[in-house]
Design a protein around this motif. Structure first.
Motif, PDB file in Angstrom:
ATOM      1  N   ASP A  41       0.853  -1.189   0.000  1.00 26.97           N
ATOM      2  CA  ASP A  41       0.000   0.000   0.000  1.00 26.97           C
ATOM      3  C   ASP A  41       0.891   1.242   0.000  1.00 26.97           C
ATOM      4  OD1 ASP A  41      -2.037   1.803   0.160  1.00 26.97           O
ATOM      5  OD2 ASP A  41      -2.996   0.915   1.924  1.00 26.97           O
ATOM      6  N   TYR A  42       1.517   1.488  -1.136  1.00 24.39           N
ATOM      7  CA  TYR A  42       2.504   2.553  -1.238  1.00 24.39           C
ATOM      8  C   TYR A  42       1.876   3.939  -1.135  1.00 24.39           C
ATOM      9  CZ  TYR A  42       5.325  -1.348  -2.934  1.00 24.39           C
ATOM     10  OH  TYR A  42       5.986  -2.542  -3.040  1.00 24.39           O
ATOM     11  N   ARG A  43       0.675   4.100  -1.633  1.00 25.90           N
ATOM     12  CA  ARG A  43       0.023   5.409  -1.564  1.00 25.90           C
ATOM     13  C   ARG A  43      -0.230   5.803  -0.103  1.00 25.90           C
ATOM     14  NH1 ARG A  43      -2.334   7.093  -6.421  1.00 25.90           N
ATOM     15  NH2 ARG A  43      -0.980   6.376  -8.102  1.00 25.90           N
ATOM     16  N   ALA A  44      -0.789   4.862   0.680  1.00 32.14           N
ATOM     17  CA  ALA A  44      -1.075   5.154   2.089  1.00 32.14           C
ATOM     18  C   ALA A  44       0.218   5.399   2.864  1.00 32.14           C
ATOM     19  CB  ALA A  44      -1.856   3.993   2.713  1.00 32.14           C
ATOM     20  N   TYR A  45       1.262   4.641   2.545  1.00 35.93           N
ATOM     21  CA  TYR A  45       2.556   4.822   3.203  1.00 35.93           C
ATOM     22  C   TYR A  45       3.088   6.227   2.915  1.00 35.93           C
ATOM     23  CZ  TYR A  45       7.165   3.160   4.922  1.00 35.93           C
ATOM     24  OH  TYR A  45       8.323   2.976   5.626  1.00 35.93           O
ATOM     25  N   ALA A  46       3.057   6.615   1.656  1.00 35.81           N
ATOM     26  CA  ALA A  46       3.588   7.928   1.279  1.00 35.81           C
ATOM     27  C   ALA A  46       2.802   9.065   1.918  1.00 35.81           C
ATOM     28  CB  ALA A  46       3.576   8.073  -0.241  1.00 35.81           C
ATOM     29  N   GLN A  47       1.514   8.870   2.113  1.00 35.69           N
ATOM     30  CA  GLN A  47       0.693   9.926   2.714  1.00 35.69           C
ATOM     31  C   GLN A  47       1.114  10.249   4.140  1.00 35.69           C
ATOM     32  OE1 GLN A  47      -1.658  11.909   1.368  1.00 35.69           O
ATOM     33  NE2 GLN A  47      -1.239  10.966  -0.618  1.00 35.69           N
ATOM     34  N   GLN A  48       1.786   9.314   4.796  1.00 35.02           N
ATOM     35  CA  GLN A  48       2.232   9.560   6.172  1.00 35.02           C
ATOM     36  C   GLN A  48       3.293  10.656   6.226  1.00 35.02           C
ATOM     37  OE1 GLN A  48       0.360   7.863   8.455  1.00 35.02           O
ATOM     38  NE2 GLN A  48      -0.563   7.234   6.498  1.00 35.02           N
ATOM     39  N   LYS A  72      12.040   7.019  -0.442  1.00 35.56           N
ATOM     40  CA  LYS A  72      11.666   5.709  -0.995  1.00 35.56           C
ATOM     41  C   LYS A  72      10.151   5.535  -1.005  1.00 35.56           C
ATOM     42  CE  LYS A  72      12.638   1.513  -2.481  1.00 35.56           C
ATOM     43  NZ  LYS A  72      11.344   0.839  -2.455  1.00 35.56           N
ATOM     44  N   ALA A  73       9.463   6.006   0.026  1.00 32.03           N
ATOM     45  CA  ALA A  73       7.996   5.897   0.057  1.00 32.03           C
ATOM     46  C   ALA A  73       7.370   6.658  -1.103  1.00 32.03           C
ATOM     47  CB  ALA A  73       7.463   6.419   1.395  1.00 32.03           C
ATOM     48  N   PHE A  74       7.862   7.862  -1.385  1.00 36.58           N
ATOM     49  CA  PHE A  74       7.353   8.639  -2.512  1.00 36.58           C
ATOM     50  C   PHE A  74       7.681   7.962  -3.841  1.00 36.58           C
ATOM     51  CE2 PHE A  74       7.866  12.532   0.392  1.00 36.58           C
ATOM     52  CZ  PHE A  74       6.529  12.510   0.768  1.00 36.58           C
ATOM     53  N   ASN A  75       8.877   7.396  -3.959  1.00 31.10           N
ATOM     54  CA  ASN A  75       9.264   6.699  -5.179  1.00 31.10           C
ATOM     55  C   ASN A  75       8.348   5.502  -5.418  1.00 31.10           C
ATOM     56  OD1 ASN A  75      11.044   4.322  -6.438  1.00 31.10           O
ATOM     57  ND2 ASN A  75      11.822   6.265  -7.240  1.00 31.10           N
ATOM     58  N   ASP A  76       8.079   4.737  -4.370  1.00 34.98           N
ATOM     59  CA  ASP A  76       7.210   3.569  -4.503  1.00 34.98           C
ATOM     60  C   ASP A  76       5.808   3.964  -4.927  1.00 34.98           C
ATOM     61  OD1 ASP A  76       9.237   1.839  -3.733  1.00 34.98           O
ATOM     62  OD2 ASP A  76       8.644   1.811  -1.631  1.00 34.98           O
ATOM     63  N   ALA A  77       5.361   5.153  -4.487  1.00 36.63           N
ATOM     64  CA  ALA A  77       4.007   5.611  -4.789  1.00 36.63           C
ATOM     65  C   ALA A  77       3.922   6.356  -6.119  1.00 36.63           C
ATOM     66  CB  ALA A  77       3.492   6.514  -3.664  1.00 36.63           C
ATOM     67  N   GLY A  78       5.034   6.491  -6.823  1.00 37.82           N
ATOM     68  CA  GLY A  78       5.018   7.207  -8.096  1.00 37.82           C
ATOM     69  C   GLY A  78       4.993   8.708  -7.952  1.00 37.82           C
ATOM     70  N   MET A  79       5.344   9.213  -6.781  1.00 37.39           N
ATOM     71  CA  MET A  79       5.404  10.655  -6.544  1.00 37.39           C
ATOM     72  C   MET A  79       6.845  11.105  -6.764  1.00 37.39           C
ATOM     73  SD  MET A  79       3.062  10.764  -3.084  1.00 37.39           S
ATOM     74  CE  MET A  79       1.384  10.140  -3.069  1.00 37.39           C
ATOM     75  N   GLN A 137      17.335   8.337  -7.511  1.00 35.51           N
ATOM     76  CA  GLN A 137      17.216   9.655  -8.137  1.00 35.51           C
ATOM     77  C   GLN A 137      17.201   9.529  -9.668  1.00 35.51           C
ATOM     78  OE1 GLN A 137      16.002  11.816  -6.376  1.00 35.51           O
ATOM     79  NE2 GLN A 137      17.500  13.242  -5.511  1.00 35.51           N
ATOM     80  N   ALA A 138      18.002   8.613 -10.195  1.00 37.22           N
ATOM     81  CA  ALA A 138      17.987   8.387 -11.647  1.00 37.22           C
ATOM     82  C   ALA A 138      16.613   7.892 -12.092  1.00 37.22           C
ATOM     83  CB  ALA A 138      19.068   7.389 -12.034  1.00 37.22           C
ATOM     84  N   ILE A 139      16.029   6.975 -11.323  1.00 40.85           N
ATOM     85  CA  ILE A 139      14.686   6.497 -11.644  1.00 40.85           C
ATOM     86  C   ILE A 139      13.684   7.644 -11.587  1.00 40.85           C
ATOM     87  CG2 ILE A 139      12.807   4.996 -10.874  1.00 40.85           C
ATOM     88  CD1 ILE A 139      15.122   3.468 -12.148  1.00 40.85           C
ATOM     89  N   ASN A 140      13.777   8.472 -10.544  1.00 43.86           N
ATOM     90  CA  ASN A 140      12.869   9.620 -10.431  1.00 43.86           C
ATOM     91  C   ASN A 140      12.929  10.508 -11.661  1.00 43.86           C
ATOM     92  OD1 ASN A 140      11.860   9.001  -7.856  1.00 43.86           O
ATOM     93  ND2 ASN A 140      13.510  10.100  -6.817  1.00 43.86           N
ATOM     94  N   HIS A 141      14.147  10.830 -12.095  1.00 40.40           N
ATOM     95  CA  HIS A 141      14.288  11.752 -13.218  1.00 40.40           C
ATOM     96  C   HIS A 141      13.892  11.102 -14.543  1.00 40.40           C
ATOM     97  CE1 HIS A 141      16.950  14.341 -10.533  1.00 40.40           C
ATOM     98  NE2 HIS A 141      15.960  15.117 -10.917  1.00 40.40           N
ATOM     99  N   LEU A 142      14.131   9.809 -14.688  1.00 39.38           N
ATOM    100  CA  LEU A 142      13.650   9.118 -15.888  1.00 39.38           C
ATOM    101  C   LEU A 142      12.126   9.165 -15.945  1.00 39.38           C
ATOM    102  CD1 LEU A 142      15.971   5.973 -16.053  1.00 39.38           C
ATOM    103  CD2 LEU A 142      15.898   7.870 -17.683  1.00 39.38           C
ATOM    104  N   MET A 143      11.484   8.918 -14.818  1.00 39.94           N
ATOM    105  CA  MET A 143      10.029   8.906 -14.797  1.00 39.94           C
ATOM    106  C   MET A 143       9.441  10.314 -14.935  1.00 39.94           C
ATOM    107  SD  MET A 143       9.578   5.743 -14.775  1.00 39.94           S
ATOM    108  CE  MET A 143       7.792   5.680 -14.711  1.00 39.94           C
TER     109      MET A 143
END
Length: 499
Positions: A41-48, A72-79, A137-143
């Motif tokens: 539940d990455y969205r709920a985790y990131a909301q914390q 990492k929580a934001f990365n998992d949630a696509g943020m 960070q590389a994954i973040n910038h690619l996405m």
């Protein structure tokens, strides 16, 4: 005389109260994190990590561990943008792991005269965590569709990876010297004797380390492969030199956790050689499976000859390495005769275990020496209690208090990056003619079909930390284009929910 006595007792109690609040900020505790991860539940985790009213980040950017876990929580949630900012905050606290090969004094000083454990101080971070920052960070910038910044991150990753083995060797050397210096001091006779008595028991801390650890495993093989794929798919012609990707894949091959990972690397190497350094119409699937390793505390009583038998508590607290665990374990990609399985390139357990193993003897030595000092202090206070000629019951209660204070100051540092995966897996396949890439579980039951654009290379990120919820799926074209929204997938099949 009485005033000095009560001042000593008061100072001891005050030190316990102050130190128990100095371990640093952490927005989500490990128990709550485990619950979110079990359900993916990455969205709920990131909301914390976000203010529920304003939606602004609410983690502590000055706390390294909090920034790492938020990133990492934001990365998992696509943020991706929020993840980038959190990892930027963490990176400022780990710069030495990128730019130098020396072990800084504050990390290396394992055997200081402090009466407390490292658990009461600021979290220092690890060599491999700096590597993971640049990877994510590389994954973040690619996405985010930012190819230029992704290139900077991957270049920085190569620098960090190049320094990592030298840093690890320097760390091992520093620990060994610290242990030798700390235990050869004239005042450490009791510590040396106690270590001899409890020697076999302290091995519990490292009994579950992965086997076959080698220093080459400090590299993130998945990061080297992503670096090679980026060079082969970027819009810059200067990235297409075959030597760039070849060297990165060579490093990945040495660090790969499994033979299956080596096979993925060999396939990429052949494709790049055949196509003169480029990839065409490929799907590069990266799968983060399970939850990574953690640390737990275990305690050992020390022989009372360490100082005196006039104490109510004497013992040490040590960290124990706890391996991570898989979710699905692997995924199947495609259908029929062309179906392939994801293969593990990076085992996070190996990354974390290398540094834990290197530093463990220093942690043990420091714990025993620290306990020697604390027990001596406890004995002095208890002797003064005996000299006060007070009511025996009150004296006994005070002695119990000094023992409780020492117990409270005896704490293992079990802080670890809680939301890392157990493994990072990959597979590279041709785009299916149907335009949909079938994703299945190990029992070959369909999880989802992933739409894949024609005549482009496609990066597919899949994350499943547990089997009680939906895996997260993200798709991006290479070279990086506008962000593609996350793909909603069906829940995992019931047969795997109890795995």
């Amino acid at each position: 005389m009485h005033g000095k006595f009560w001042a000593r007792v008061g100072a001891l109690c005050l030190s316990v109260l102050l130190l128990t609040g100095c371990a640093g900020t952490r927005t989500v505790n490990q128990e709550a994190a485990a619950n979110y991860l079990a359900q993916s539940d990455y969205r709920a985790y990131a909301q914390q990590y976000l203010n529920p009213v304003t939606g602004d980040p609410s983690y502590d950017p000055e706390s390294l561990l909090d920034a790492l876990e938020a990133g990492k929580a934001f990365n998992d949630a696509g943020m991706w943008a929020l993840s980038r900012d959190a990892f930027d905050a963490a990176a400022t606290q780990l710069n030495w792991k990128e730019d130098t090969v020396d072990t800084p004094a504050e990390v290396a000083n394992l055997l200081g005269t402090t009466l407390t454990s490292d658990a009461f101080g600021a979290y220092q971070g690890k060599i491999h965590q700096g590597i993971l920052i640049d990877y994510y960070q590389a994954i973040n910038h690619l996405m985010l569709g930012n190819e230029a910044n992704a290139r900077v991150d991957l270049n920085r990753l190569q620098v960090r990876q190049g320094n990592a083995r030298t840093q690890l060797r320097a760390y091992i050397k520093t620990v060994n010297k610290s242990v030798k210096d700390g235990l050869t001091d004239d005042k450490s006779a009791g510590a040396r004797e106690s270590l001899g008595e409890i020697g076999p028991k302290i091995a519990d801390g490292i009994k579950d380390l992965p086997s076959g650890l080698g220093q080459s495993k400090i590299r993130l093989a998945a990061g080297d492969v992503i670096s090679a794929v980026f060079r082969a798919t970027s819009s810059a012609q200067s990235d297409k030199r075959q030597t760039l990707s070849r060297d990165m894949l060579k490093s990945a091959n040495a660090a790969s956790a499994t033979r299956g990972g080596n096979a993925v690397i060999a396939y990429l190497r052949r494709e790049l050689k055949r196509n003169k350094g480029i990839l065409a119409n490929k799907v590069i699937l990266v799968y983060e499976d399970g939850t990574g390793p953690s640390l737990q505390e275990f305690r050992l009583d020390l022989p009372l000859f360490i100082v005196t038998d006039k104490v109510t508590y004497t013992g040490i607290a040590l960290p124990q390495f706890v391996p991570g665990h898989p979710a699905f374990g692997k995924l199947k990609v495609g259908a029929g005769k062309t179906q392939q399985e994801t293969a593990t390139l990076t085992d996070i357990n190996e990354l974390a275990a290398l540094e834990f193993d290197a530093g463990y003897k220093g942690v043990v030595a420091k714990a025993v020496i620290s306990t020697t000092l604390k027990t001596a202090a406890q004995a002095v206070v208890n002797h003064q209690i005996d000299q006060q000629k007070m009511d025996p019951l009150i004296g006994s209660l005070l002695k119990l208090g000094t023992g409780a204070a020492q117990y409270a100051l005896t704490k293992a540092d079990t802080r670890a990056w809680a939301n890392l995966p157990n493994t990072i897996q990959m597979v590279v396949v041709d785009r299916p003619a149907s335009g949909k890439l079938q994703l299945s579980d190990p029992l070959n039951q369909l999880i989802t079909d992933i739409p894949i654009e024609k005549d482009v290379n496609t990066l597919v990120l899949i994350k499943a930390s547990g089997t009680l919820g939906k895996p997260a799926v993200y798709v991006q074209q290479l070279p990086a284009q506008n962000v593609v929204p996350p793909l909603e997938v069906a829940p995992p099949v019931p047969t795997l929910q109890k795995a």
